[in-house]
Design an enzyme around this catalytic site. Sequence first.
Site, PDB file in Angstrom:
ATOM      1  CB  CYS A 185      -0.952  -0.022   1.197  1.00 14.10           C
ATOM      2  SG  CYS A 185      -0.126   0.088   2.799  1.00 14.10           S
ATOM      3  CE1 TYR A 186      -1.478   6.002  -2.133  1.00 13.53           C
ATOM      4  CE2 TYR A 186      -3.009   4.750  -0.780  1.00 13.53           C
ATOM      5  CZ  TYR A 186      -2.745   5.488  -1.917  1.00 13.53           C
ATOM      6  OH  TYR A 186      -3.742   5.701  -2.830  1.00 13.53           O
TER       7      TYR A 186
END
EC number: 2.8.1.1
Length: 110
Positions: A65-66
């Site tokens: 993810c981020y």
Amino acid sequence: MSDTFQRIAPEQARQLRENGAQVVDIRDPQSFAVGHISGSRHIDNHSVADFIAAADLDAPLVVVCYHGNSSQSAAAYFIQQGFSDVYSLDGGFELWRSVYPADTSSGEAE
């Protein structure tokens, strides 16, 4: 079969990927298009069922993810769906990009 996922550093994720692990990116499509781990696949709520149906549940799976937070929930979800070897990338794509800037790609999801 494990009932939990493992949190791993970019170095471990890179080694797993080089050994054939599937890398899935759960960020939004625009962020994926701007930059992602080379060879990773973008998945979202619309494509996850097809991904699971076609996946080898015993093959290693690295979730990105981020920053490494949302990927933990997604990794737990993949365990619940029957995947046996699941990893969450600590630091997410942002840390990967800082450690391996040459090992990123851009462009739309396939």
